[in-house]
Design an enzyme around this catalytic site. Sequence first.
Site, PDB file in Angstrom:
ATOM      1  N   ASP A  20       0.880  -1.133   0.021  1.00 38.04           N
ATOM      2  CA  ASP A  20      -0.169   0.177  -0.161  1.00 38.04           C
ATOM      3  C   ASP A  20       1.010   1.114  -0.016  1.00 38.04           C
ATOM      4  O   ASP A  20       1.774   1.358   0.560  1.00 38.04           O
ATOM      5  CB  ASP A  20      -0.813   0.027   1.180  1.00 38.04           C
ATOM      6  CG  ASP A  20      -2.058   0.958   0.917  1.00 38.04           C
ATOM      7  OD1 ASP A  20      -2.462   1.533  -0.044  1.00 38.04           O
ATOM      8  OD2 ASP A  20      -2.782   1.303   2.081  1.00 38.04           O
ATOM      9  N   HIS A  37       3.870   3.682  -8.656  1.00 34.61           N
ATOM     10  CA  HIS A  37       3.748   2.404  -8.817  1.00 34.61           C
ATOM     11  C   HIS A  37       5.052   1.612  -9.598  1.00 34.61           C
ATOM     12  O   HIS A  37       5.303   0.563  -9.488  1.00 34.61           O
ATOM     13  CB  HIS A  37       2.464   2.154  -9.941  1.00 34.61           C
ATOM     14  CG  HIS A  37       1.230   2.491  -9.347  1.00 34.61           C
ATOM     15  ND1 HIS A  37       0.739   1.920  -8.201  1.00 34.61           N
ATOM     16  CD2 HIS A  37       0.092   3.345  -9.826  1.00 34.61           C
ATOM     17  CE1 HIS A  37      -0.478   2.665  -7.927  1.00 34.61           C
ATOM     18  NE2 HIS A  37      -0.958   3.527  -9.087  1.00 34.61           N
ATOM     19  N   LEU A 131      10.327 -20.974  -3.720  1.00 29.41           N
ATOM     20  CA  LEU A 131       9.205 -20.101  -3.012  1.00 29.41           C
ATOM     21  C   LEU A 131       7.966 -20.143  -4.138  1.00 29.41           C
ATOM     22  O   LEU A 131       8.111 -20.344  -5.075  1.00 29.41           O
ATOM     23  CB  LEU A 131       9.843 -18.747  -3.138  1.00 29.41           C
ATOM     24  CG  LEU A 131       8.975 -17.670  -3.003  1.00 29.41           C
ATOM     25  CD1 LEU A 131       8.390 -17.882  -1.620  1.00 29.41           C
ATOM     26  CD2 LEU A 131       9.272 -16.278  -3.334  1.00 29.41           C
TER      27      LEU A 131
END
Length: 245
Positions: A20, A37, A131
């Site tokens: 965020d 962004h 992962l």
Amino acid sequence: MALAPKTPTVLPRHVAIIMDRNGRWARKRLLPREAGHVAGVGAVRAVVRAASDVKLEYLTLFAFSSENWKRPRPEVNALMALFRGYFRSDLDELHARNVRVRFIGSRERIAGDIRKMIEEAENRTVANTGLNLTFAFDYGGQEEIANAARELARAAKEGRLDPETITPELFATRLFTGGLPETDLLIRTGGEHRLSNFLLWQSSYAELLFVDTLWPDFGREDLMKALDQYAQRERQFGGISEAVA
């Protein structure tokens, strides 16, 4: 010079992050929101590399919510362009790192070329054993739960399922995250203290960590600090600790 945090000996199995405040990061620098962004993608790259390096099993990133379609069209277009750019530039590295890539969320509203990129990333990395990296993309927790309930209701109506056999475990298999473990640690950057429709079912017993750091500034060291805080918490899952007992 400050020493880099050591990797905790106790790691959560599944870490989820609400990434965020890209916009606030840009605004503080008098830059357009899109610049935030772009910087946020750099943070994604740093955190994924760190998670892979410390042998974290599961990492889920909230990349684009089902509500984000309400944002101005130029911003949505910029986010989609960043998504395309990230996978064109980083998929080779993810594969080389033995990362398995998955996506959760609706695939009905996204552009055809992005849907194809998602399928390519999932297919190419399906056999990887490192992962497990999941991107929540066009994802909303309420919509996910409603979809699962609708599927079970339909099966019961058609006689394929006895409603009395519905358990939390069975319900979980119908979620987008079917096959993934429940969230152990949920991190939200940017100082807000809410879940914003992210992994509502899966985070029932997650440890929550809200940090003020804006997402573009969140990196390897911040992840290590978060993992260290998790290692110091005592999880009881509704019971009591031996010390209290």
